[in-house]
Design a protein around this motif. Structure first.
Motif, PDB file in Angstrom:
ATOM      1  N   GLY A 170       0.766  -1.236   0.000  1.00 20.74           N
ATOM      2  CA  GLY A 170       0.000   0.000   0.000  1.00 20.74           C
ATOM      3  C   GLY A 170       0.794   1.281   0.000  1.00 20.74           C
ATOM      4  O   GLY A 170       0.241   2.352   0.272  1.00 20.74           O
ATOM      5  N   THR A 171       2.103   1.236  -0.325  1.00 23.81           N
ATOM      6  CA  THR A 171       2.910   2.452  -0.325  1.00 23.81           C
ATOM      7  C   THR A 171       2.976   3.129  -1.681  1.00 23.81           C
ATOM      8  O   THR A 171       3.282   4.316  -1.761  1.00 23.81           O
ATOM      9  N   MET A 172       2.728   2.412  -2.771  1.00 18.35           N
ATOM     10  CA  MET A 172       2.744   2.993  -4.117  1.00 18.35           C
ATOM     11  C   MET A 172       1.600   2.392  -4.916  1.00 18.35           C
ATOM     12  O   MET A 172       1.217   1.239  -4.710  1.00 18.35           O
ATOM     13  N   ALA A 173       1.081   3.196  -5.831  1.00 15.28           N
ATOM     14  CA  ALA A 173       0.070   2.673  -6.741  1.00 15.28           C
ATOM     15  C   ALA A 173       0.739   1.827  -7.821  1.00 15.28           C
ATOM     16  O   ALA A 173       1.916   1.997  -8.126  1.00 15.28           O
ATOM     17  N   LEU A 174      -0.021   0.913  -8.384  1.00 14.24           N
ATOM     18  CA  LEU A 174       0.417   0.183  -9.568  1.00 14.24           C
ATOM     19  C   LEU A 174       0.493   1.181 -10.717  1.00 14.24           C
ATOM     20  O   LEU A 174      -0.433   1.961 -10.913  1.00 14.24           O
ATOM     21  N   GLY A 175       1.590   1.202 -11.462  1.00 13.13           N
ATOM     22  CA  GLY A 175       1.670   2.204 -12.512  1.00 13.13           C
ATOM     23  C   GLY A 175       2.703   1.931 -13.572  1.00 13.13           C
ATOM     24  O   GLY A 175       3.676   1.204 -13.365  1.00 13.13           O
ATOM     25  N   VAL A 176       2.467   2.521 -14.729  1.00 11.11           N
ATOM     26  CA  VAL A 176       3.412   2.533 -15.842  1.00 11.11           C
ATOM     27  C   VAL A 176       3.486   3.967 -16.348  1.00 11.11           C
ATOM     28  O   VAL A 176       2.447   4.587 -16.611  1.00 11.11           O
TER      29      VAL A 176
END
Length: 328
Positions: free
Chosen positions: A179-185
């Motif tokens: 829960g510290t970073m969003a899933l992303g590209v």
């Protein structure tokens, strides 16, 4: 492409338990040293100790001040948590791991029951088929957080000088299991001279998803679009980076000029600007880095970003990408 990384990830046994806090028993266990640790017994019977991140997330369910909680004896900690868990129950997802040599499993995160697991191995399995012929530049993969920069093999010169300053265009893939970073590209440039990356956060094709009702199909669609557009977006970022050489920045004092004021305003929005940052950036510009917007971008993505946590490093690299846009 990611076979070795996935094999390493598989060495840690991961498991999730979704439960109401009303059904969780809270107490303590004694370690071999005689010290005690706060522990939870979930409805399935497993006992897990709490890592600091998990404890902080559990306390946040009832807005319990961490400093106050840390001062309590272990018995009172368990009693206070039990009181709130029973009187104000929450549905939670306990993300736990069992590692070799550990006396018992540990809870690494306590998240909402709506959390949608999409772990590193799942992300890499989704990404791998679309990156044939690409190069991995930064496989920063931990048990809980991951950032991988993958680039096209083509090199581009972003320096106006005779000595080439080479970069490669690619994408930054990030994920967190706690829960510290969003899933992303997002699109990125990778500078070969110092192994720094700058992220372009406002590109036409990018994806950021929180792990609440995460859409794996949506992620895959956006990933395919990013791969298809990386050459075009990369050229735009390269043009910005080249142009940033021409925006002279002898110092970052917001009172010294229009560019400095814009830089300070942007970095304040990003939560980066401070007196300490201004002082350190001033020392770097004109000495360790070129006295231009280009130099400031290199400072932010270099020493300033690399000394931070993984999540903060991504945020600082994204801020550097926004600075580059001033040269558009």
């Amino acid at each position: 492409m990611f076979r070795e990384i996935v094999a390493k990830l598989a060495q840690v046994v991961r498991f999730d338990r979704i439960a109401s806090t009303r059904d969780i028993k809270i107490g303590e266990i004694e370690e071999a040293s005689g010290a005690t640790r706060l522990a939870l017994q979930v409805p399935t019977g497993e006992v897990v100790t709490l890592e600091p991140k998990a404890r902080s997330q559990l306390l946040s369910n009832w807005s319990l001040p961490p400093d106050h909680f840390a001062r309590l004896p272990r018995e009172l900690q368990a009693a206070e948590l039990t009181h709130f868990a029973q009187s104000q129950p929450k549905d939670v997802t306990i993300r736990a791991v069992s590692e070799t040599g550990a006396a018992c499993p540990t809870a690494r995160a306590v998240l909402s029951d709506r959390y949608s697991p999409f772990d590193h191995a799942d992300v890499l399995a989704t990404v791998g088929p679309y990156l044939d012929g690409w190069e991995i530049q930064r496989p920063d993969v931990g048990r809980d957080e991951m950032v991988i920069i993958a680039t096209r093999p083509e090199v581009h010169d972003v320096s106006p000088r005779k000595v080439g300053d080479l970069v490669k265009a690619g994408i930054s893939i990030r994920n967190s299991e706690i829960g510290t970073m969003a899933l992303g590209v997002e699109f990125t440039l990778w500078r070969l001279a110092c192994l720094n990356g700058a992220i372009c956060p406002e590109a036409e094709v990018s994806v950021r998803q929180r792990h609440i009702f995460v859409s794996k199909l949506g992620f895959t669609t956006q990933l395919k679009n990013a791969v298809a557009n990386v050459a075009e977006i990369g050229q735009a970022m390269i043009a910005q980076l080249r142009a940033s050489h021409d925006l002279l920045l002898p110092n970052p004092d917001p009172e010294a000029g229009k560019l400095q004021a814009e830089v300070a305003k942007l970095l304040k929005r990003e939560g980066i600007w401070s007196k300490e940052f201004q002082r350190n950036a001033s020392e770097a510009l004109g000495s360790k880095e070129e006295a231009s917007l280009f130099g400031l971008v290199q400072y932010i993505t270099g020493p300033f970003a690399k000394q931070a946590s993984m999540a903060d490093r991504v945020a600082r690299e994204r801020a550097a990408g926004k600075l580059m846009a001033l040269a558009a």
